[in-house]
Scaffold this motif. Sequence first.
Motif, mmCIF file in Angstrom:
data_model
loop_
_atom_site.group_PDB
_atom_site.id
_atom_site.type_symbol
_atom_site.label_atom_id
_atom_site.label_comp_id
_atom_site.label_asym_id
_atom_site.label_seq_id
_atom_site.Cartn_x
_atom_site.Cartn_y
_atom_site.Cartn_z
ATOM 1 N N TYR A 306 0.835 -1.209 0.000
ATOM 2 C CA TYR A 306 0.000 0.000 0.000
ATOM 3 C C TYR A 306 0.868 1.257 0.000
ATOM 4 O O TYR A 306 0.644 2.186 -0.799
ATOM 5 N N ILE A 336 -5.988 0.703 -4.836
ATOM 6 C CA ILE A 336 -4.990 0.649 -3.782
ATOM 7 C C ILE A 336 -5.592 0.164 -2.468
ATOM 8 O O ILE A 336 -4.982 -0.630 -1.728
ATOM 9 N N TRP A 337 -6.824 0.622 -2.180
ATOM 10 C CA TRP A 337 -7.488 0.156 -0.959
ATOM 11 C C TRP A 337 -7.966 -1.284 -1.111
ATOM 12 O O TRP A 337 -7.950 -2.058 -0.142
ATOM 13 N N LEU A 340 -4.974 -3.538 -0.378
ATOM 14 C CA LEU A 340 -4.701 -3.668 1.060
ATOM 15 C C LEU A 340 -5.745 -4.552 1.731
ATOM 16 O O LEU A 340 -5.408 -5.438 2.530
#
Length: 372
Positions: A306, A336-337, A340
């Motif tokens: 991340y 990106i989230w 993660l």
Amino acid sequence: MSTLVVYVDRSGEVCHDGPVVGWEAVQALVTDVGLEDPEDSRVNCLLEALHVARDLRDGGEKAVVAVVPGGGDGINSHRAVARGVERLRSEHDLDGAIVVTDSAGDERLVPIIESRVRVDAVDRVVVRQSHDIQSTYYLLKQFLGDEELRGTVLVPIGAALLAFPLLLLFADLAVAVSAIAGVIGLFLLYKGLGVDAFVSTLPLRIKEGLYSGQVSLVTYVVGAGLALIGVFAGGIRAAGMGGGDLLVGLRFLFDSVPWMAAAAMAAATGRLVDGLLGDEGVSSALMNLPFGVVAVGLVVRGFTGYFLERSTAIDPLAVPAVEAGVVSVDGFVVSIWGRLALYVAVGVLVSLVGVGFTSRMTNDRSLEELPE
């Protein structure tokens, strides 16, 4: 029932013909020893024995004061003390004992007395005028008598004192002090963490592992190789990027964590197999260890990925298109989230699977051990 207040004359110079028992007899002995040598510390011990016996009597207890002779430091002296205490126990109805001593050497006779009668207290007499000197003397004597403590404290201090003037010849004061402090710190950690004990037993453990055919010996070697690969792979990737020390460290973790997790899993699996094949069984913590290693590796990989993707050091996670017969899935890019969350979710799932597996295996083993 009476309490025995006893002073053990280890040298046997105060009384020779067996125990001296009774207030008047011990008081007369004080006078004889004091007149012969007023500076003798044994005079204080005899007076302390009388003082303790008087306090017990004033408190309403029955007290028997006595002096038991030994005969030096050998076995015969210990046997003489044992015979003297046995005689006192046979002649008096003793409930407990208070031992009066004036040195650490006399206190070595306490277990002999305690094997015959219960010892309630040990009263060490230290002359008030030389309290600090005498106490320091006994502490130093005890310290110098402990071989392991001498090696831990005196060896690094002596080496530092020898190395300090040599370092001053080739470097300035700051470098010399830093080098000595660093070496002493490493040595203390080496001793404090028990690395020395592990290193000393390592050849024997390797030998036993080879002879007994332990699987963990091979998996440890595999794990060490995988760990080296992880360090090498992470170092190569981190060395070729800029952006500051933080990003370099994150890149090193990102590329080395999978190899490190594989190394830890290999070592843990070897121990698990040895436990399953052995007679001692496997603990629940050892069963859950491989799952925990994989879960931690996934979570660390997710967070480092991340931060690296946020700093544009790595590309986003792309899922390629998949075609399987009539089923086809178009490729897409994970946010990106989402990246993660995916790593964290898989890590948590692996951890839960490990807990469930361990619980199931533990319950099955408990049911097998129940009597029919």
